[in-house]
Scaffold this active site. Structure first.
Site, PDB file in Angstrom:
ATOM      1  N   ASP A  45      54.861  65.967   0.421  1.00 22.35           N
ATOM      2  CA  ASP A  45      54.527  64.747  -0.313  1.00 22.35           C
ATOM      3  C   ASP A  45      53.081  64.324  -0.050  1.00 22.35           C
ATOM      4  OD1 ASP A  45      54.890  61.939  -1.389  1.00 22.35           O
ATOM      5  OD2 ASP A  45      56.936  62.678  -1.543  1.00 22.35           O
ATOM      6  N   HIS A  51      54.647  57.059  -0.416  1.00 27.45           N
ATOM      7  CA  HIS A  51      55.808  57.806  -0.901  1.00 27.45           C
ATOM      8  C   HIS A  51      56.453  58.671   0.187  1.00 27.45           C
ATOM      9  CE1 HIS A  51      57.579  60.605  -4.032  1.00 27.45           C
ATOM     10  NE2 HIS A  51      57.833  59.429  -4.547  1.00 27.45           N
ATOM     11  N   SER A  70      62.852  60.207  -6.675  1.00 24.58           N
ATOM     12  CA  SER A  70      62.115  60.465  -5.442  1.00 24.58           C
ATOM     13  C   SER A  70      62.894  60.017  -4.219  1.00 24.58           C
ATOM     14  CB  SER A  70      60.835  59.634  -5.430  1.00 24.58           C
ATOM     15  OG  SER A  70      59.939  60.145  -6.330  1.00 24.58           O
TER      16      SER A  70
END
Ligand SMILES: *[C@@H]1O[C@H](CO)[C@@H](O)[C@H](O)[C@H]1NC(C)=O
Ligand SMILES: *[C@@H]1O[C@H](CO)[C@@H](O)[C@H](O)[C@H]1NC(C)=O
Ligand SMILES: *[C@@H]1O[C@H](CO)[C@@H](O)[C@H](O)[C@H]1NC(C)=O
Ligand SMILES: *[C@@H]1O[C@H](CO)[C@@H](O)[C@H](O)[C@H]1NC(C)=O
Ligand SMILES: *[C@@H]1O[C@H](CO)[C@@H](O)[C@H](O)[C@H]1NC(C)=O
Ligand SMILES: [Ca+2]
Ligand SMILES: [Ca+2]
Ligand SMILES: [Ca+2]
Length: 573
Positions: A101, A142, A318
């Site tokens: 990520d 994220h 996600s």
């Protein structure tokens, strides 16, 4: 009279039935037994009040995806059933999950103790420190949020608890540079495959509803090497978010999600509905949870955030993929021998429909009785069910690949006149590569169209299971490229016997009339020649069927008894 359960008091050969005033004498009655009541538990049903998990972490009770007691207007019991796995002693010990990520805040007090620095790397700036790049808007949060879902420490009074809270998490920073390259993807996917067990990816081609793209040469090779050679030959586990393109996109146009080598995960919101950004496709294997529809500010995914913070608002598919990575870590702790294919079989067999609800696509059963949905796959992952089955699991038999047939002549397609093609196959029976029990099926298709987005492709198996290989994508107005040897994949025929006639239907949906030419359809079957558990499923399904018939029968009987009693009473009075 046949057989019926009634409550009665026996007096000599006469008996009085509860609710009826008269004593009846029925000569046909030979014996009357009193039925004693005892308790039976519905298998797999869990009483919320029986769960005893005591965590000191402040966000734990907000993590409805772990234990759903109805927080944030959710549906009680709709969760990953991690409590059962934890109670059996599985918490992810000895398993390493890599988050591919935008980096991980590895100094975060809820992540630091589980951070595996040796297995981490920064491919965005080529150094061993995958710390997220600072931006004012916390754009690069994220990876840190995903890491917390998997491996946040438990009982430390900080944030919440990871699904596999004793697992190790590695950071692979690879999303934070101006352009993605094949070599960055390939390096990430093949980073330390003997140390990293599970790779979690919540990225892919643009979810704009008009992109058709997938892994390039090096990345494809890296994935193939991963499943064949990773984890000492048992195979790296690649977990993939199915995509956030909503009903305008189709995850079968995303070559990462639709790869046989990745486990593609969709999401449900906390009341069991689909999230509005969910994409549907026949390659999705199972689902976990994410936020959606802005109903309640606490209906998001609670996890760790940048710079030591916590958040209640992680979102998208996600957020769903790392939950699955966590569940797979629990399964790997229960049985480190599981191969990449075992993990997929376990997902198919133990995922549950639970209270998932898709407004568009019905739940259906395939030819061996496995229940699936076009958006949720085989349902929501069940960590308790998975570790129990994993513990007893015997590695599935060898996998074979069979080219079942191919249509190579061009065929015209027109609006209002769909193309129907058939392939009859023996599934390579009599050859070494005979496939008797299906795992994945691929339809490799070359087709062009005056508007690609209006194309619509279905495929039906010999056992009657229809997979929607491609749905309409209203934003895709490509009229040049079409699909070039694109492998549309379905998991819906899992366990089926592929021998017989496969039917492909290609048509157009949409307002304007369209034309196109299908130039190739090649049917590829992947699976085993023998499957140890399949007989068990078929038996279970048949006994369930038999049971439902018996229930109908019993209802009929009840009605008949009621009628007879009424007429008897009227005669007696
Ligand atoms: C939970 O743990 C806390 C702190 O260890 C303890 O005070 C409390 O009694 C426990 N509650 C239950 C229900 O076990
Ligand atoms: C994040 O944490 C920092 C330091 O602990 C704190 O000053 C800041 O207010 C937090 N930010 C948010 C958005 O919660
Ligand atoms: C894993 O495989 C080894 C070697 O084949 C075997 O001894 C062991 O019992 C297996 N473990 C489990 C949990 O099945
Ligand atoms: C599709 O391919 C056929 C045959 O190659 C060609 O004649 C036709 O013009 C193409 N159609 C479109 C929309 O590209
Ligand atoms: C494919 O299946 C869907 C769903 O059942 C249906 O709406 C559609 O018309 C079918 N398309 C073709 C080309 O058969
Ligand atoms: Ca760095
Ligand atoms: Ca914690
Ligand atoms: Ca997509």
């Amino acid at each position: 009279f046949q057989k019926a359960l009634v409550k009665a008091v026996l007096i000599d050969n006469k008996f009085q039935i509860e609710g009826f005033p008269t004593v009846c004498l029925i000569p046909q009655v030979k014996n009357v037994f009193e039925q004693e009541g005892f308790s039976r538990q519905k298998r797999g049903y869990r009483n919320i009040n029986d769960i005893e998990v005591n965590m000191s972490d402040p966000l734990f009770t907000k993590q409805w995806y772990l234990i759903n007691t109805g927080q944030a207007d959710g549906t009680p019991g709709l969760d990953l059933n991690v409590a059962e796995a934890w109670q059996l002693g599985y918490t992810g010990k000895g398993v390493t999950i890599a988050i591919m990520d935008d980096g991980i805040d590895y100094l975060h007090p809820d992540l630091a103790s589980n951070y595996n620095a040796d297995a981490s790397y920064d491919f965005s700036s080529n150094d061993p420190f995958p710390f997220p790049r600072y931006t004012d808007d916390w754009f690069n949060s994220h990876g840190t949020r995903c890491a917390g879902e998997v491996s946040a420490a438990a009982n430390n009074n900080i944030c919440g608890v990871g699904v596999a809270y004793n697992s190790k998490v590695a950071g692979i920073r690879m999303l934070d540079q101006p352009f993605m390259t094949d070599i960055i993807e390939a390096s990430s996917i093949s980073h330390m495959p003997q140390v990293i067990d599970i790779y979690s990816a919540s990225w892919g081609p643009t979810d704009d509803g008009k992109t058709v793209d997938g892994p390039r040469e090096l990345t494809l090779q890296a994935m193939a090497d991963g499943v064949n050679k990773g984890r000492g030959g048992k195979g790296s586990i690649y977990v993939w978010a199915s995509g956030d393109g909503g009903s305008y996109d189709d995850c079968n146009c995303d070559g990462y999600a639709s790869s046989m080598w990745t486990i593609s995960i969709n999401s449900a919101i906390n009341d069991g509905r689909t999230a509005l950004y969910d994409e549907s496709c026949s390659s999705t294997l199972a689902s976990t949870f994410s936020n959606g529809r802005k109903r309640n500010p606490e209906a998001g995914v609670a996890t760790t955030d940048l710079y030591g913070n916590c958040t209640l608002r992680h979102s998208g598919t996600s957020a769903a993929a790392p939950e699955a990575a966590g569940v797979f870590a629990l399964a790997l702790e229960a049985n480190p021998n599981l191969t990449w294919r075992d993990m997929q079989h376990l997902s198919v067999l133990t995922s549950k429909r639970n209270q998932l609800h898709d407004e568009v696509h019905q739940w259906r059963r395939n030819g061996v009785g496995l229940e699936f949905n076009h958006l949720f796959g085989y349902g929501v992952l069940d960590a308790g069910g998975m570790v129990k089955m994993a513990k007893e699991w015997k590695t599935v038999p060898e996998r074979f690949h069979c080219v079942a047939g191919s249509v190579q002549e061009p065929h015209k397609i027109q609006s209002g006149n769909k193309l129907v093609l058939a392939i009859d196959t023996e599934a390579c029976q009599g050859k070494d590569n005979f496939v008797r029990y299906l795992e994945h099926v691929q339809a490799v298709v070359t087709v062009n169209a005056s508007r690609r987005g209006d194309l619509n492709i279905n495929m039906t198996s010999p056992m009657g299971t229809k997979s929607i290989l491609l749905s309409r994508r209203p934003r895709d107005d490509d009229s040049k490229v079409g699909f070039d040897k694109w492998p549309f994949m379905t998991t819906h025929t899992w366990g089926e016997d592929p021998r017989g006639t496969w039917v492909l239907e290609v048509g157009f949906q949409g307002e304007e009339p369209q034309r196109g030419v299908l130039k190739e359809w090649t049917l590829m079957l992947h699976g085993t020649q023998s499957a140890p558990y399949i007989d068990q499923i078929v038996r279970d399904y048949q006994s369930k069927l038999a049971m439902s018939k018996k229930e109908e029968l019993e209802e009929e009987l009840d009605e008949a008894v009621e009628r007879s009693l009424k007429s008897l009473l009227s005669k007696n009075n």
